[in-house]
Design a protein around this motif. Sequence first.
Motif, PDB file in Angstrom:
ATOM      1  N   ASP A 123      51.461 -15.647   0.086  1.00 33.67           N
ATOM      2  CA  ASP A 123      51.794 -16.924  -0.534  1.00 33.67           C
ATOM      3  C   ASP A 123      50.608 -17.361  -1.391  1.00 33.67           C
ATOM      4  N   GLU A 124      50.814 -17.488  -2.689  1.00 35.72           N
ATOM      5  CA  GLU A 124      49.710 -17.794  -3.608  1.00 35.72           C
ATOM      6  C   GLU A 124      49.121 -19.180  -3.371  1.00 35.72           C
ATOM      7  N   ARG A 125      49.888 -20.098  -2.813  1.00 34.13           N
ATOM      8  CA  ARG A 125      49.360 -21.433  -2.514  1.00 34.13           C
ATOM      9  C   ARG A 125      48.386 -21.390  -1.342  1.00 34.13           C
ATOM     10  N   ASN A 126      48.519 -20.383  -0.482  1.00 39.10           N
ATOM     11  CA  ASN A 126      47.725 -20.277   0.742  1.00 39.10           C
ATOM     12  C   ASN A 126      46.422 -19.498   0.542  1.00 39.10           C
ATOM     13  N   CYS A 127      46.204 -18.939  -0.628  1.00 37.94           N
ATOM     14  CA  CYS A 127      45.054 -18.058  -0.842  1.00 37.94           C
ATOM     15  C   CYS A 127      44.336 -18.415  -2.138  1.00 37.94           C
ATOM     16  N   HIS A 128      43.008 -18.557  -2.042  1.00 33.96           N
ATOM     17  CA  HIS A 128      42.209 -18.942  -3.204  1.00 33.96           C
ATOM     18  C   HIS A 128      40.847 -18.256  -3.132  1.00 33.96           C
ATOM     19  N   ALA A 129      40.185 -18.184  -4.290  1.00 33.35           N
ATOM     20  CA  ALA A 129      38.858 -17.569  -4.340  1.00 33.35           C
ATOM     21  C   ALA A 129      37.884 -18.419  -3.534  1.00 33.35           C
ATOM     22  N   GLN A 130      37.099 -17.722  -2.711  1.00 32.25           N
ATOM     23  CA  GLN A 130      36.178 -18.393  -1.806  1.00 32.25           C
ATOM     24  C   GLN A 130      34.921 -17.545  -1.689  1.00 32.25           C
ATOM     25  N   SER A 131      33.789 -18.200  -1.554  1.00 27.22           N
ATOM     26  CA  SER A 131      32.552 -17.434  -1.391  1.00 27.22           C
ATOM     27  C   SER A 131      32.596 -16.688  -0.060  1.00 27.22           C
ATOM     28  N   LYS A 132      31.981 -15.525  -0.048  1.00 22.80           N
ATOM     29  CA  LYS A 132      31.959 -14.728   1.186  1.00 22.80           C
ATOM     30  C   LYS A 132      31.262 -15.487   2.307  1.00 22.80           C
ATOM     31  N   ALA A 133      30.257 -16.268   1.970  1.00 23.07           N
ATOM     32  CA  ALA A 133      29.534 -17.026   3.001  1.00 23.07           C
ATOM     33  C   ALA A 133      30.478 -17.990   3.708  1.00 23.07           C
ATOM     34  N   ASP A 134      31.293 -18.722   2.944  1.00 25.27           N
ATOM     35  CA  ASP A 134      32.237 -19.659   3.566  1.00 25.27           C
ATOM     36  C   ASP A 134      33.340 -18.926   4.313  1.00 25.27           C
ATOM     37  N   ASN A 135      33.873 -17.869   3.716  1.00 24.74           N
ATOM     38  CA  ASN A 135      35.017 -17.184   4.304  1.00 24.74           C
ATOM     39  C   ASN A 135      34.645 -16.405   5.560  1.00 24.74           C
ATOM     40  N   ARG A 136      33.528 -15.696   5.523  1.00 24.20           N
ATOM     41  CA  ARG A 136      33.198 -14.805   6.634  1.00 24.20           C
ATOM     42  C   ARG A 136      32.281 -15.440   7.677  1.00 24.20           C
ATOM     43  N   PHE A 137      31.296 -16.196   7.223  1.00 18.35           N
ATOM     44  CA  PHE A 137      30.290 -16.693   8.154  1.00 18.35           C
ATOM     45  C   PHE A 137      30.570 -18.100   8.658  1.00 18.35           C
ATOM     46  N   LEU A 138      31.418 -18.842   7.936  1.00 15.01           N
ATOM     47  CA  LEU A 138      31.786 -20.186   8.392  1.00 15.01           C
ATOM     48  C   LEU A 138      33.258 -20.241   8.804  1.00 15.01           C
ATOM     49  N   SER A 139      33.821 -19.086   9.110  1.00 13.94           N
ATOM     50  CA  SER A 139      35.224 -18.972   9.550  1.00 13.94           C
ATOM     51  C   SER A 139      36.199 -19.635   8.585  1.00 13.94           C
ATOM     52  N   GLY A 140      35.932 -19.492   7.305  1.00 15.73           N
ATOM     53  CA  GLY A 140      36.826 -20.038   6.295  1.00 15.73           C
ATOM     54  C   GLY A 140      36.513 -21.471   5.904  1.00 15.73           C
ATOM     55  N   ASN A 141      35.592 -22.121   6.635  1.00 14.64           N
ATOM     56  CA  ASN A 141      35.216 -23.500   6.329  1.00 14.64           C
ATOM     57  C   ASN A 141      36.479 -24.345   6.149  1.00 14.64           C
ATOM     58  N   ALA A 142      37.315 -24.378   7.189  1.00 16.59           N
ATOM     59  CA  ALA A 142      38.677 -24.907   7.113  1.00 16.59           C
ATOM     60  C   ALA A 142      38.767 -26.369   6.680  1.00 16.59           C
ATOM     61  N   VAL A 143      37.869 -27.219   7.146  1.00 16.01           N
ATOM     62  CA  VAL A 143      37.950 -28.644   6.804  1.00 16.01           C
ATOM     63  C   VAL A 143      37.725 -28.833   5.307  1.00 16.01           C
ATOM     64  N   ASP A 144      36.660 -28.223   4.788  1.00 18.61           N
ATOM     65  CA  ASP A 144      36.388 -28.341   3.357  1.00 18.61           C
ATOM     66  C   ASP A 144      37.438 -27.590   2.531  1.00 18.61           C
ATOM     67  N   TYR A 145      37.975 -26.496   3.062  1.00 20.68           N
ATOM     68  CA  TYR A 145      39.046 -25.749   2.375  1.00 20.68           C
ATOM     69  C   TYR A 145      40.243 -26.678   2.177  1.00 20.68           C
ATOM     70  N   ARG A 146      40.613 -27.442   3.229  1.00 21.19           N
ATOM     71  CA  ARG A 146      41.764 -28.342   3.133  1.00 21.19           C
ATOM     72  C   ARG A 146      41.529 -29.405   2.069  1.00 21.19           C
TER      73      ARG A 146
END
Length: 194
Positions: A123-146
């Motif tokens: 789903d293209e709405r569910n996926c966006h470019a993200q820094s590896k640091a946020d995605n891998r080391f901060l578990s996706g940084n969910a609060v800021d992602y939202r």
Amino acid sequence: MIARKKKTCANTECSTQFVPSQLGQKVCGWACGLAIKEVNREKAHKALADVGRREIKVRKEKLKSRGDHVRECQQAFNEYIRWRDQVAGHACISSGRPLDWSGNAVDAGHYRSVGSAPHLRFDERNCHAQSKADNRFLSGNAVDYRIGLIERIGLDAVEGLEADQSVRKYTVEQLQEIKAKYRALTRELKRIAA
């Protein structure tokens, strides 16, 4: 005695005029005959090699498991997401910092993870470019992602993603179609970016 007509040698490198000494003779001499034989042998060998490569490709495709198809499809989808956001000039969806597109520092991060919501993996709405640091080391940084996701697609769409609990099981044919679709879209984006 019958007078025979002159023929042109079948060897394209020679093409001299000669009088054939036998019926069906196509070349002026043995050297040209060997040259033509070698050319024909190389053509036949190349044709067999091409057929062999195609057969091997078809066989490998048949040996792939559904998981292999899912993995390839996910790679094509993720590449498209990165190119889509790069062409659009988007920053990291969660931190808002500019992304380093020169190296290998950008992931295609899912808001709802593939593990918890596999039906939203493409789903293209569910996926966006993200820094590896946020995605891998901060578990996706969910609060800021939202927060970033609400700015990008709107609150209603985000709530729709969060409420989506549907079940989707992709067939191999559907996965192949999705992979082909996203590879074609990525090629188009690369053409635009060039």
